[in-house]
Motif scaffolding. Structure first.
Motif, short mmCIF file in Angstrom:
data_model
loop_
_atom_site.label_atom_id
_atom_site.label_comp_id
_atom_site.label_asym_id
_atom_site.label_seq_id
_atom_site.Cartn_x
_atom_site.Cartn_y
_atom_site.Cartn_z
N GLY A 40 0.78 -1.22 0.00
CA GLY A 40 0.00 0.00 0.00
C GLY A 40 0.81 1.27 0.00
N ASP A 41 2.13 1.18 -0.04
CA ASP A 41 2.97 2.37 -0.04
C ASP A 41 3.28 2.77 -1.47
N ARG A 42 2.35 3.48 -2.09
CA ARG A 42 2.52 3.87 -3.50
C ARG A 42 3.65 4.88 -3.65
N LEU A 43 3.79 5.79 -2.68
CA LEU A 43 4.86 6.79 -2.75
C LEU A 43 6.23 6.12 -2.61
N GLY A 44 6.32 5.18 -1.66
CA GLY A 44 7.58 4.45 -1.50
C GLY A 44 7.91 3.65 -2.74
N ALA A 45 6.89 3.05 -3.35
CA ALA A 45 7.11 2.28 -4.58
C ALA A 45 7.65 3.18 -5.68
N ALA A 46 7.10 4.42 -5.77
CA ALA A 46 7.57 5.35 -6.80
C ALA A 46 9.03 5.73 -6.57
N ARG A 47 9.36 5.93 -5.29
CA ARG A 47 10.75 6.29 -4.99
C ARG A 47 11.71 5.15 -5.33
N VAL A 48 11.36 3.96 -4.95
CA VAL A 48 12.24 2.82 -5.21
C VAL A 48 12.36 2.58 -6.71
N LYS A 49 11.28 2.76 -7.44
CA LYS A 49 11.30 2.52 -8.88
C LYS A 49 12.30 3.41 -9.58
N ARG A 50 12.53 4.61 -9.02
CA ARG A 50 13.43 5.55 -9.68
C ARG A 50 14.87 5.43 -9.21
N LEU A 51 15.18 4.46 -8.37
CA LEU A 51 16.56 4.24 -7.98
C LEU A 51 17.37 3.80 -9.19
N ARG A 52 18.52 4.41 -9.37
CA ARG A 52 19.35 4.11 -10.53
C ARG A 52 20.27 2.93 -10.25
N LYS A 53 20.48 2.14 -11.26
CA LYS A 53 21.44 1.05 -11.13
C LYS A 53 22.83 1.65 -10.90
N PRO A 54 23.56 1.21 -9.89
CA PRO A 54 24.88 1.79 -9.61
C PRO A 54 25.85 1.56 -10.76
N SER A 55 26.75 2.51 -10.93
CA SER A 55 27.88 2.29 -11.83
C SER A 55 28.79 1.24 -11.19
N VAL A 56 29.73 0.72 -11.95
CA VAL A 56 30.65 -0.29 -11.40
C VAL A 56 31.40 0.30 -10.22
N ALA A 57 31.90 1.54 -10.36
CA ALA A 57 32.65 2.17 -9.27
C ALA A 57 31.78 2.32 -8.03
N ALA A 58 30.54 2.81 -8.21
CA ALA A 58 29.64 3.01 -7.07
C ALA A 58 29.34 1.67 -6.39
N TRP A 59 29.10 0.64 -7.18
CA TRP A 59 28.80 -0.68 -6.61
C TRP A 59 29.98 -1.18 -5.78
N VAL A 60 31.19 -1.02 -6.30
CA VAL A 60 32.38 -1.46 -5.57
C VAL A 60 32.49 -0.70 -4.25
N ILE A 61 32.28 0.62 -4.28
CA ILE A 61 32.37 1.42 -3.06
C ILE A 61 31.29 1.00 -2.06
N ASN A 62 30.09 0.70 -2.54
CA ASN A 62 29.02 0.24 -1.65
C ASN A 62 29.43 -1.03 -0.92
N GLN A 63 30.04 -1.95 -1.63
CA GLN A 63 30.45 -3.22 -1.00
C GLN A 63 31.59 -2.98 -0.02
N VAL A 64 32.52 -2.10 -0.38
CA VAL A 64 33.63 -1.79 0.53
C VAL A 64 33.09 -1.16 1.81
N ALA A 65 32.08 -0.29 1.68
CA ALA A 65 31.47 0.34 2.85
C ALA A 65 30.84 -0.71 3.77
N ARG A 66 30.28 -1.76 3.19
CA ARG A 66 29.68 -2.83 4.00
C ARG A 66 30.76 -3.70 4.64
N GLU A 67 31.85 -3.90 3.95
CA GLU A 67 32.92 -4.76 4.47
C GLU A 67 33.80 -4.03 5.48
#
Length: 355
Positions: free
Chosen positions: A39-66
């Motif tokens: 029932g969260d239509r606004l949340g669904a709209a926000r998530v739908k517009r999330l951009r696929k990370p670039s390779v560099a951004a994805w690597v940094i995201n994983q490093v931040a988790r590790e």
């Protein structure tokens, strides 16, 4: 939407950015369906517009988790550096800047030595962008928050006037969750570059945060329960994101184009890195081959000289053998004559004795 559902959505987004890069789009669509079903239509709209990370951004995201402690320490270092700058403590600024370089280099070096993150090889270009992003996390508190959250869609750079992404575009560092009833953001990790038309209120300067939810009373044509033109009461307020807005449609189309072109850039960069690796491997083979050819050429030259010397000695031996054969034949003829004369002499001697 109940608070628990918001938490679940936030957890789903964390899981989305933690997934392998190739699974992002499918996982994002699944999260959109989950938000819609709840029932969260606004949340669904926000998530739908999330951009696929670039390779560099994805690597940094994983490093931040590790390495959450190291990333958090960089943010704290940035706070100290800003305080020292405000106090105009030059010695402290120099010491903290040196510490910034040490800690940033240590993280980048660890990734470089590993050679991969999450099974994906890491190129020199990605390492450079990682260095720029970690530096931005020190220089800007909003950048530090989004890097620590591990939700980057693009790597960041700190420039003189603020934070930009790796494409040179102004980086909007926003939060996923809507504002609280008091108008402030609720607790939860920040999310980079996820804002859209539903994010009401003026944006801050480049690289600064905006509230992700609508401001108090913004985007509402009438209060909940107010009668419409037919005299019927509205059961709940209608989010602005649900309206058909040409400007929003243009923005969605532009963001789709950005995502597609960025994906193409990522693909081409990956192919470039692969070709560069093939070229480095080929160059290494060529270098080894040229060294081996040079060694064999020297060996061949030595063996050729030995062969020529052996042939010369063989020719001399053959000439000597021919001369010896000639001498032997002449000697054998002379020996035969001598033997015959000796036999004749013995016959004459016997004849003389008989007389």
């Amino acid at each position: 939407m109940p608070a628990d559902d918001q938490f679940d959505l936030d957890t789903a987004v964390d899981a989305l950015y933690a997934r392998p890069l190739d699974e992002f789009v499918a996982a994002r669509d699944a999260a959109v369906r989950q938000a819609t079903d709840s029932g969260d239509r606004l949340g669904a709209a926000r998530v739908k517009r999330l951009r696929k990370p670039s390779v560099a951004a994805w690597v940094i995201n994983q490093v931040a988790r590790e390495h959450p402690d190291e990333i958090g320490a960089l943010g704290e270092l940035g706070d100290e550096l800003r305080a020292a700058t405000q106090d105009r403590d030059r010695a402290r600024i120099r010491a903290l800047d040196h510490l910034r370089r040490e800690r940033t280099d240590a993280l980048v070096r660890a990734v470089r030595e590993a050679g991969e993150v999450g099974g994906r090889s890491v190129s020199a270009a990605v390492l450079d962008r990682m260095t720029e992003t970690l530096t931005a996390a020190v220089m800007d508190p909003d950048a530090a928050a989004v890097v620590r959250a591990g939700r980057l869609s693009r790597a960041l750079q700190h420039v003189g006037f603020g934070i930009v992404d790796e494409e040179g575009e102004e980086a909007e560092l926003v939060e996923l969750r809507p504002a609280t009833s008091e108008g402030g953001p609720s607790e939860g990790g920040p999310l980079e570059d996820a804002g859209g038309p539903e994010d009401e209120g003026p944006s801050r300067s480049a690289g600064r945060s905006r509230a992700a939810g609508p401001s108090k009373g913004a985007g509402r044509p009438k209060a909940a329960g107010a009668p419409d033109e037919t005299g019927r009461s509205e059961p709940k307020e209608t989010p602005a994101a649900d309206k058909t807005d040409p400007a929003e449609a243009d923005l969605v189309a532009a963001e789709q184009e950005v995502e597609e072109t960025s994906a193409r850039v990522d693909e081409l960069e990956a192919r470039r890195d692969e070709i560069r690796e093939r070229l480095r491997a080929a160059d290494a083979v060529i270098e080894r081959g040229e060294g081996e050819v040079e060694r064999l050429d020297a060996e061949l030259e030595r063996l050729t000289a030995e062969r020529d010397a052996a042939n010369e000695a063989l020719d001399d031996a053959r000439e000597t053998a021919d001369e010896a054969r000639t001498d032997l034949a002449a000697l054998e003829d002379e020996l035969d004559d001598a033997v015959e004369r000796a036999a004749e002499a013995r016959r004459r001697r016997r004849a003389a004795r008989g007389r």
